[in-house]
Scaffold this motif. Structure first.
Motif, PDB file in Angstrom:
ATOM      1  N   GLY A 207      -9.187 -11.238   3.267  1.00  0.00           N
ATOM      2  CA  GLY A 207      -8.138 -10.416   3.859  1.00  0.00           C
ATOM      3  C   GLY A 207      -7.273 -11.184   4.841  1.00  0.00           C
TER       4      GLY A 207
ATOM      5  N   SER B 265      -6.642  -3.395   3.812  1.00  0.00           N
ATOM      6  CA  SER B 265      -5.250  -3.795   3.590  1.00  0.00           C
ATOM      7  C   SER B 265      -4.633  -4.354   4.867  1.00  0.00           C
TER       8      SER B 265
ATOM      9  N   GLN C 158      -4.983  -8.012   5.663  1.00  0.00           N
ATOM     10  CA  GLN C 158      -4.012  -8.901   5.023  1.00  0.00           C
ATOM     11  C   GLN C 158      -2.677  -8.876   5.769  1.00  0.00           C
ATOM     12  N   TRP C 159      -2.252  -7.684   6.160  1.00  0.00           N
ATOM     13  CA  TRP C 159      -0.955  -7.591   6.830  1.00  0.00           C
ATOM     14  C   TRP C 159      -0.977  -8.351   8.146  1.00  0.00           C
TER      15      TRP C 159
ATOM     16  N   THR D 261      -0.565   0.915   2.135  1.00  0.00           N
ATOM     17  CA  THR D 261      -1.515  -0.180   1.914  1.00  0.00           C
ATOM     18  C   THR D 261      -0.922  -1.241   0.984  1.00  0.00           C
ATOM     19  N   HIS D 262      -0.196  -0.801  -0.053  1.00  0.00           N
ATOM     20  CA  HIS D 262       0.365  -1.801  -0.970  1.00  0.00           C
ATOM     21  C   HIS D 262       1.550  -2.558  -0.374  1.00  0.00           C
TER      22      HIS D 262
ATOM     23  N   THR E 138      -0.019  -5.271   1.630  1.00  0.00           N
ATOM     24  CA  THR E 138      -0.587  -6.416   0.908  1.00  0.00           C
ATOM     25  C   THR E 138       0.457  -7.164   0.074  1.00  0.00           C
TER      26      THR E 138
ATOM     27  N   PHE F 285      -4.674  -7.432  -2.123  1.00  0.00           N
ATOM     28  CA  PHE F 285      -5.668  -6.357  -2.172  1.00  0.00           C
ATOM     29  C   PHE F 285      -4.985  -5.085  -2.659  1.00  0.00           C
ATOM     30  N   SER F 286      -5.668  -4.336  -3.531  1.00  0.00           N
ATOM     31  CA  SER F 286      -5.164  -3.044  -3.966  1.00  0.00           C
ATOM     32  C   SER F 286      -6.214  -2.005  -3.612  1.00  0.00           C
ATOM     33  N   THR F 287      -5.806  -0.734  -3.575  1.00  0.00           N
ATOM     34  CA  THR F 287      -6.783   0.329  -3.304  1.00  0.00           C
ATOM     35  C   THR F 287      -7.336   0.868  -4.622  1.00  0.00           C
TER      36      THR F 287
END
Lengths: 482, 482
Positions: free
Chosen positions: A108, A132, A135-136, A211-212, A215, A222-224
Motif C-alpha cells: 500500500g 486504499s 496507497q493515496w 477508494t478507486h 488508488t 488496490f481495488s475493493t
C-alpha cells in the motif's frame, strides 16, 4: 547522526498514521460493518505510540537535518508506516498472519498494489478504506520525496528531472520542502476529486469512487473488488481510469504548470513526449497483434490494450482482463513493460521514462563518440545538456536495478518458486506495479508464496519506491563513517 | 570508405576458409566416410570465389585501413565466414535447410555452440571435424580481435583490459596486429595441443581428442557426441575439460606472461582473481544446495557443479548432466550465469568479468559519492584508476546488452516461442554460451525453433561475439556520414 530528530519526525509520522486509520469509520457506520472497534483500537494505540516517541525526543539540541539524517528519515519512515499500518488488519483478523499484513501494507504505502488477499470483498468497508488510503498517502509521500527531497539528496539523477519545480533549489531542506509539498498536494487532491466525480457520473457508488480514485492517482492499483477493475465493465469508467492513470504517471510539475495556464511546457518536455508516444504506440501495436487471438470487438481490443499498457507502464497495476492469455507472446511483452515505470516526479515507480530516455540517447551517442572520439557530444533533456555526473548516476541506477532484480529472482527461486513467477514477482515489486506474471499474474495474488519470499518482496517494494539508492546507502559502510 | 581494401581482405579470408574445409579429409579417409567429395567441392569452390574477389580488388589505390574500414572488415568478415562455412553441410546434405546450416556455422565461428543437429553422430567425420574447426578458428579470431583490434577501435572498454598486452599501442593497426596475433596464436596452439594429449591419456581416440580440444579452447562447446561431453563419464576427462575451460576463459595475456615466467601478474590481476573466486565459490554453493535434490556422490556433486559453472561462465556450453533438473532453483541460477561471460581477452563471450567488476565497483562507489559529493573517487582496476570515459563506455555496453536481450526475447516471443525458452535462447546466443533453458536447455537443441527465430538468434550470436558496438555502429547513421 542526530538520532533524536530522526526519532522525533518518525514519531510525528506515526501519530498521523494512527489518525488516518480512523478515517474509514464513517463508511463502517454507513455499511454497518463490525470493524469499528478494530480501527479505533489500532488508530488510537498507534497514535499513542507515536506520541510517546515524539514527546521523548522533542528536545533535540540541534534542529539541523543533514543529508544523512534525510536518508534515514525517508527509509525508516516508510518502514514504520508499513509496520504500524499493518495493525488494523491484524487486530480485526482480516489478515491473521503478520507477514501477510506487513506485505499488504508495504504494498500500500509503496503504491505497489500486490495483494495477499484471496477474497477482498469479505473485508469490511472501514478496513478497505484504510487499505486504499495507504496507497493515496504513499502517493502523497512519493511526490514530495521525488520532487523536493531526492533532488537535494542527489539520488538517481532526480535533480535533473525536478529542475523545473518552482521553489526547488539545492538549498536547505526545510522551508522549501513545506512550500513545494503544499503546492503539489493541492494538485493531487484536485485530480483525485475530479476523478471521483467522474467515477460517480459513471455509475460507481461513493465508496468505490473514493477508494478507486485514491488508488488511481497513487498509481497504486488496490481495488475493493476481487475481480479488480474488471468488475466495472463500463467503457466510460475504463476510459476515466485510463485518463487518470496517465495523469498520475506524469510529472506533477506539469500539472502544476498546466493549472497555471503554462501549457508551453508540454511541448518542450522530453520525458512527457516520450511517455505519451510510448503508451499509445505500444497499445496500438498490441491491439493489432493480439486481435486474431482474442474475441474482442475492435474498440474493446484498443481499450483493453490501452488500459493494460497504461496500467503496467504507469505502475498502477489495475486489471480488467487476463492479458497473460491474450496471445502466446503477451506474457513476454507485459513482463518487459514492468521495467518501464511512469515519469519522474509522478506517483509511478520503476525505472521511469526520463531514465530510459537518457540511457537510450546516451547509448546512441556512445556510437557516435566511437566514430568521433575527440568530439564532446552531450545528451540533451528538456533542451539542456545533461552533465556527465548525472548520466553516470542514471547508468548506475539502471545497473543496480537490473542486478538487484536478478539477485531477487535467484533468491525467490531458492524458496522453491518457479522461474516465471520468481521473475515476475521481483520485477513487479521493485517496479511498484502490482500484478506480475506466472502464479502472481493478473488474475492471481501473492498469498501462496512462502513467508520468506514475502519479506524479500516487501524489501524490493521499498527499494524500488525509494529509488534504490536511498535504501542501499544505509547498507553502505561509508554512510556510517563520519 | 575504402571498399576495395575491405573486399580484398574479405576475399583473402574466404580463400582461407575454403582451404580449412579440406583439413577434415584425412579423417574421412581414415573412417571411410562418404563426405570427401562434398568437402572437396565446398572447399575448392569457396576458395575460388574468395580468390576471384581477392584478385579483382587487389589493386587498391590506398593501402590505409581506417577505423571505419576496421569495423566493417570485422563484421562482414564474420558474416562471410558463416555464409561460406555453411556450404559443406548443404552440399553433403547433413543439414538440408540453409537457415539451419547458417545458424550452425554462425554458432561455430562465434564459438557459441548452440546446435540444430538432432543426431550429431550420423554426420560423417570430415564434416564433424569442420564443425569443430569453425569454433577453433572463431576462437583464434576472437583473441586477436579482443586483444589487438578492438582496443584500437575503442570498443566497450576493451582498451582497459588489454593494456598489458605486449606490442599493443593506440598506433596504426597493421604491423602490431600481426605481431600480437603470432604471439597469442602460439599460445593458443600450445594449449590446444596440451589438452589434446591429456584427453588421449584419458582414453579418448585421436579424433575426439582433437575436436574436443578445439571446442574447449574456443569456449565453443560443440561436441561430436549426441550426449555432448556427458558421453565421456571418466572423471579424469571431466577434470581436464574443467581445467582447460578455465584456461580458455582467461585473458590470453596472462598465458603469455606465464609462459615467460612472469607469474607476479596473476597476483595483481583484478579480473583473474574475480573470475577464479567466482567460479569456485559459485560451484561450491551450488554443490551444497543441490546435494539434497540429486543422487550424486559428494565428489560427483562438486565435479558436476564445477563442470557446469565453468562451462556456462566461460561460455563454453559443454553439458555433462541435465542441470536444469538438479533442483527447482537450478533453472534460475543457470539462467543468471548466462550473463557472466569469461575474461576480456579470452575466447569467452558474454558481458565478461572485467566489465562486471567495473560495474559493481562503480556502483558501490556511487553510493560513496552520494555521501561525499565533492570527493573524486575513482574505480581501480589492476591497480590503476579507470577513466570516466571507459566506465561510461562499459555502462553503455551493459545497458545495450540488457536492452538488446529484452528486445530479442520479445521478438522471439512474437514467433510463438514460450517465455522461458525465448529468454534462455536470446541470453545464451548473445552470450555465446550454447545451451539455454526451457526447450533449448542442456539436453535439447535449437532445431524446433521457427526459421525467423534462427536468423534472429544468429544475429544475436554475432552481436555478442563482436562486443555489440562493432555491429551496432554499422547501423548508426553517424557511421556512414563522413
Amino acid at each position: 547522526m542526530n538520532y533524536k530528530i530522526i526519532a522525533n519526525i518518525i514519531g510525528f509520522l506515526i501519530i498521523l498514521i494512527g489518525f488516518f486509520m480512523l478515517l474509514g469509520i464513517p463508511f463502517s457506520v454507513y455499511y454497518g460493518t463490525d470493524d469499528i472497534p478494530a480501527l479505533l483500537i489500532s488508530g488510537l494505540s498507534t497514535s499513542l505510540i507515536g506520541f510517546i516517541i515524539w514527546i521523548l525526543t522533542r528536545k533535540s539540541e540541534k534542529k539541523e537535518i543533514g543529508k544523512r539524517e534525510g536518508y534515514l528519515i525517508v527509509t525508516v519512515g516508510w518502514i514504520s508506516m508499513a509496520l504500524f499500518g499493518a495493525i488494523p488488519f491484524i487486530v480485526y483478523g482480516a489478515i491473521p498472519n503478520y507477514t501477510d499484513a506487513f506485505f499488504e501494507t508495504m504494498s500500500g504505502f509503496t503504491t505497489t498494489g500486490a495483494t495477499i488477499l484471496t477474497d477482498i470483498e469479505v473485508v469490511p468497508a472501514g478496513l478497505l478504506f484504510w487499505r486504499s488510503l495507504t496507497q493515496w498517502l504513499g502517493g502523497m509521500g512519493i511526490i514530495v520525496l521525488s520532487l523536493a527531497i531526492l533532488p537535494i539528496l542527489g539520488i538517481g539523477g532526480m535533480q535533473l528531472f525536478s529542475a523545473e519545480v518552482p521553489g526547488i533549489t539545492k538549498d536547505k531542506l526545510h522551508p522549501r520542502v513545506r512550500e513545494t509539498a503544499k503546492r503539489l498536494w493541492g494538485i493531487y487532491v484536485i485530480l483525485t476529486g475530479t476523478e471521483m466525480i467522474l467515477l460517480l457520473i459513471g455509475g460507481m457508488n461513493l465508496f468505490d469512487a473514493i477508494t478507486h480514485s485514491f488508488t488511481t492517482m497513487a498509481t497504486g492499483g488496490f481495488s475493493t473488488k476481487n475481480a479488480s477493475t474488471a468488475y466495472f465493465q463500463s467503457p466510460f469508467i475504463q476510459y476515466v481510469f485510463i485518463l487518470f492513470m496517465i495523469f498520475a504517471g506524469m510529472n506533477f510539475t506539469i500539472h502544476y504548470l498546466a493549472f497555471h495556464g503554462k501549457f508551453e511546457f508540454l511541448k518542450m518536455n522530453t520525458e512527457f513526449r516520450f511517455y505519451i508516444i510510448f503508451i499509445f504506440v505500444t497499445a496500438a501495436v498490441i491491439a493489432i497483434i493480439h486481435l486474431p487471438h482474442v474475441d474482442f470487438h475492435w474498440e474493446e481490443s484498443i481499450r483493453q490494450s490501452l488500459f493494460h499498457v497504461t496500467s503496467i507502464v504507469t505502475t498502477t497495476g489495475y486489471v480488467s482482463s487476463d492479458y497473460e492469455n491474450w496471445a502466446p507472446f503477451s506474457r513476454m511483452i507485459f513482463f518487459a513493460l514492468l521495467f518501464m515505470g511512469g515519469c519522474a516526479g509522478s506517483t509511478g515507480g520503476g525505472i521511469k521514462f526520463a531514465r530510459h530516455y537518457v540511457l537510450i540517447k546516451n547509448g546512441l551517442l556512445e556510437l557516435k563518440r566511437l566514430i568521433h572520439p575527440r568530439a564532446v557530444i552531450p545528451v540533451r533533456f528538456n533542451g539542456k545538456a545533461v552533465s556527465a555526473d548525472i548520466i553516470s548516476n542514471v547508468q548506475a541506477f539502471f545497473i543496480f536495478y537490473i542486478g538487484l532484480t536478478v539477485i531477487g529472482a535467484v533468491l525467490l527461486s531458492l524458496t522453491g518458486i518457479d522461474f516465471i513467477t520468481a521473475a515476475g514477482a521481483v520485477a513487479t515489486c521493485i517496479g511498484n506495479v502490482g500484478p506480475g506474471i506466472g502464479t502472481v499474474g493478473p488474475v492471481s495474488n501473492f498469498a501462496h508464496l512462502p513467508d520468506v519470499a514475502k519479506w524479500i518482496l516487501s524489501f524490493y517494494m521499498l527499494l524500488g519506491r525509494l529509488e534504490l539508492f536511498t535504501v542501499l546507502l544505509i547498507f553502505s559502510p561509508a554512510f556510517w563513517h563520519k
